[in-house]
Write a protein that holds these residues in place. Structure first.
Motif, mmCIF file in Angstrom:
data_model
loop_
_atom_site.group_PDB
_atom_site.id
_atom_site.type_symbol
_atom_site.label_atom_id
_atom_site.label_comp_id
_atom_site.label_asym_id
_atom_site.label_seq_id
_atom_site.Cartn_x
_atom_site.Cartn_y
_atom_site.Cartn_z
ATOM 1 N N GLN A 155 64.334 108.975 65.997
ATOM 2 C CA GLN A 155 65.512 108.860 65.117
ATOM 3 C C GLN A 155 66.060 107.089 65.300
ATOM 4 O O GLN A 155 66.625 106.844 64.344
ATOM 5 N N ILE A 156 65.873 106.669 66.390
ATOM 6 C CA ILE A 156 66.213 105.249 66.693
ATOM 7 C C ILE A 156 65.256 104.305 65.956
ATOM 8 O O ILE A 156 66.018 103.329 65.317
ATOM 9 N N TYR A 157 64.132 104.573 65.898
ATOM 10 C CA TYR A 157 63.306 103.697 64.765
ATOM 11 C C TYR A 157 63.691 104.079 63.378
ATOM 12 O O TYR A 157 63.832 102.797 62.770
ATOM 13 N N VAL A 158 64.103 104.943 62.857
ATOM 14 C CA VAL A 158 64.473 105.373 61.360
ATOM 15 C C VAL A 158 65.512 104.596 61.061
ATOM 16 O O VAL A 158 65.787 103.798 60.187
ATOM 17 N N SER A 159 66.605 104.797 61.993
ATOM 18 C CA SER A 159 67.873 104.334 61.935
ATOM 19 C C SER A 159 67.858 102.504 62.005
ATOM 20 O O SER A 159 68.535 102.009 61.103
ATOM 21 N N THR A 160 67.114 101.998 62.978
ATOM 22 C CA THR A 160 66.779 100.665 62.848
ATOM 23 C C THR A 160 66.129 100.126 61.456
ATOM 24 O O THR A 160 66.738 99.059 60.982
ATOM 25 N N ILE A 161 65.201 100.864 61.023
ATOM 26 C CA ILE A 161 64.537 100.302 59.621
ATOM 27 C C ILE A 161 65.486 100.498 58.864
ATOM 28 O O ILE A 161 65.516 99.709 57.770
ATOM 29 N N GLN A 162 66.028 101.868 58.570
ATOM 30 C CA GLN A 162 66.849 101.972 57.381
ATOM 31 C C GLN A 162 68.154 100.935 57.244
ATOM 32 O O GLN A 162 68.392 100.493 56.429
ATOM 33 N N THR A 163 68.726 100.440 58.438
ATOM 34 C CA THR A 163 69.788 99.708 58.295
ATOM 35 C C THR A 163 69.355 98.295 58.530
ATOM 36 O O THR A 163 70.240 97.296 58.264
ATOM 37 N N SER A 164 68.047 97.898 58.771
ATOM 38 C CA SER A 164 67.657 96.435 59.025
ATOM 39 C C SER A 164 68.538 95.804 59.759
ATOM 40 O O SER A 164 68.396 94.663 60.013
ATOM 41 N N SER A 165 68.813 96.611 60.958
ATOM 42 C CA SER A 165 69.500 95.797 62.061
ATOM 43 C C SER A 165 68.505 95.835 63.090
ATOM 44 O O SER A 165 68.563 96.328 64.126
ATOM 45 N N TRP A 166 67.665 94.492 63.101
ATOM 46 C CA TRP A 166 66.912 94.267 64.162
ATOM 47 C C TRP A 166 67.111 93.844 65.227
ATOM 48 O O TRP A 166 68.066 92.708 65.366
ATOM 49 N N LEU A 167 67.212 94.714 66.073
ATOM 50 C CA LEU A 167 67.813 94.303 67.502
ATOM 51 C C LEU A 167 67.086 93.173 68.180
ATOM 52 O O LEU A 167 67.870 92.219 68.851
ATOM 53 N N GLY A 168 65.661 93.253 68.256
ATOM 54 C CA GLY A 168 65.113 92.126 68.634
ATOM 55 C C GLY A 168 65.013 92.283 70.340
ATOM 56 O O GLY A 168 65.303 93.354 70.720
ATOM 57 N N SER A 169 64.583 91.312 70.828
ATOM 58 C CA SER A 169 64.375 91.507 72.529
ATOM 59 C C SER A 169 64.692 90.267 73.096
ATOM 60 O O SER A 169 64.257 89.158 72.619
ATOM 61 N N ASP A 170 65.041 90.057 74.390
ATOM 62 C CA ASP A 170 64.991 88.786 75.025
ATOM 63 C C ASP A 170 64.076 89.197 76.267
ATOM 64 O O ASP A 170 64.668 89.095 77.450
ATOM 65 N N ILE A 171 62.892 89.088 76.094
ATOM 66 C CA ILE A 171 61.880 89.216 77.078
ATOM 67 C C ILE A 171 61.799 88.340 78.145
ATOM 68 O O ILE A 171 61.760 88.471 79.387
ATOM 69 N N TRP A 172 61.966 87.186 77.861
ATOM 70 C CA TRP A 172 62.058 85.983 78.755
ATOM 71 C C TRP A 172 63.386 86.275 79.781
ATOM 72 O O TRP A 172 63.175 85.973 80.833
ATOM 73 N N GLY A 173 64.504 86.429 78.943
ATOM 74 C CA GLY A 173 65.750 86.467 79.930
ATOM 75 C C GLY A 173 65.636 87.833 80.649
ATOM 76 O O GLY A 173 66.212 87.782 82.015
ATOM 77 N N PHE A 174 64.878 88.888 80.023
ATOM 78 C CA PHE A 174 64.958 89.947 80.978
ATOM 79 C C PHE A 174 64.178 90.021 82.300
ATOM 80 O O PHE A 174 64.366 90.402 83.429
ATOM 81 N N PHE A 175 63.095 89.212 82.124
ATOM 82 C CA PHE A 175 61.991 89.035 83.267
ATOM 83 C C PHE A 175 62.744 88.252 84.357
ATOM 84 O O PHE A 175 62.283 88.230 85.597
ATOM 85 N N ASN A 176 63.764 87.445 83.984
ATOM 86 C CA ASN A 176 64.447 86.491 84.998
ATOM 87 C C ASN A 176 65.713 86.886 85.489
ATOM 88 O O ASN A 176 66.187 86.548 86.385
ATOM 89 N N LYS A 177 65.983 88.246 85.499
ATOM 90 C CA LYS A 177 67.349 88.782 86.067
ATOM 91 C C LYS A 177 67.283 90.244 85.890
ATOM 92 O O LYS A 177 66.995 90.992 87.359
#
Length: 283
Positions: A146-168
């Motif tokens: 459901q999360i993937y379908v909703s994201t694709i339908q709305t084109s609301s690409w959340l993205g990710s902050d991988i570098w920031g996540f690893f640093n805190k």
């Protein structure tokens, strides 16, 4: 004389009974003259970080979609936890598995569904463990779909902050004392977030298609991740010839932060990815 014999016999019987219980107690612990101490099962803490960027956008081809690949990987990991629990007779099992996004979804439905994507057998009541194991795999799969379908339908690409996540946040999200901590990251390998885009001493905090071949290293701003293993899957650079450079940059970055065991691999069919997961998680 007769009384003395009875007393001696009673003492002998008591000694035999005491010895029996001592031996039985030792055998329960896996020790004794003819036994080897049983290895303690270290509980497993699996964290799954999903990149909800336009990497999951359908490309119109007949090939297996990235959505389906991601869900197949998560489903396999959930079943891995379930099988481990069954092998441990369920009740003693303290394994944990959690799926998360960083930043968290802004869309209300996705955020609500994301809250359900966690199982902690260590804090689950004994009488609830069996029921949780029966239901959580399907709940994970359905919520994620459901999360993937909703994201694709709305084109609301959340993205990710991988570098920031690893640093805190990673310390609170993924590392638990007394556990084997494994972080699985599903991403195309392009590390970028507007709030964490900078350069320091020739290194960058991001990887972009146009900068990959000119990036010598990723900025390392912390250490202390020795109690974490990282399995990063589904890297998918364009062109594919950039794969080796992308893997090298990310692997060097993880090791510089203290991660002692890591694997960074390209996107593949689920059957091959499952073999990689099995090899990585092997005790």
């Amino acid at each position: 004389m007769k009384n003395k014999a009875i007393i001696i016999l009673s003492v002998v019987i008591a000694a035999v009974i005491a010895t029996y219980f001592i031996i039985r107690d030792d055998s329960d612990k896996g020790v004794g003259p003819d036994r080897v101490e049983r290895p303690r099962v270290i509980p497993l803490n699996i964290s799954i970080y999903l990149d909800l960027s336009d990497r999951i956008k359908p490309d119109g081809s007949d090939a297996l979609s990235q959505k389906d690949k991601d869900i197949a990987i998560v489903d396999y990991l959930a079943n891995f936890i379930k099988k481990r629990a069954v092998a441990q007779k369920i009740l003693p099992c303290r394994d944990r598995i959690k799926i998360f996004f960083y930043p968290e979804p802004i869309e209300a439905k996705a955020a609500l569904l994301a809250e359900k994507l966690e199982l902690d057998l260590g804090s689950t009541e004994m009488k609830q463990k069996k029921h949780k194991l029966i239901t959580f795999v399907d709940e994970f799969k359905n919520s994620l779909e459901q999360i993937y379908v909703s994201t694709i339908q709305t084109s609301s690409w959340l993205g990710s902050d991988i570098w920031g996540f690893f640093n805190k946040p990673i310390d609170n999200y993924c590392i638990k004392e007394g556990y084997r901590n494994v972080l699985v990251v599903l991403t195309d390998g392009y590390i970028y977030h507007a709030s964490n885009k900078r350069e320091e001493n020739g290194c960058r905090t991001y990887i972009l298609p146009k900068t990959l071949q000119h990036t010598q290293c990723l900025v390392v701003s912390r250490a202390g991740l020795e109690n974490l293993e990282v399995l990063m899957l589904e890297l998918n650079p364009t062109p594919t010839s950039d794969q080796a450079k992308m893997e090298l940059l990310i692997t060097d970055w993880l090791k510089a932060m203290g991660v002692k065991k890591c694997y960074v691999g390209e996107t593949d069919v689920p059957s091959n990815t499952k073999m990689i997961i099995d090899n990585f998680l092997k005790e």
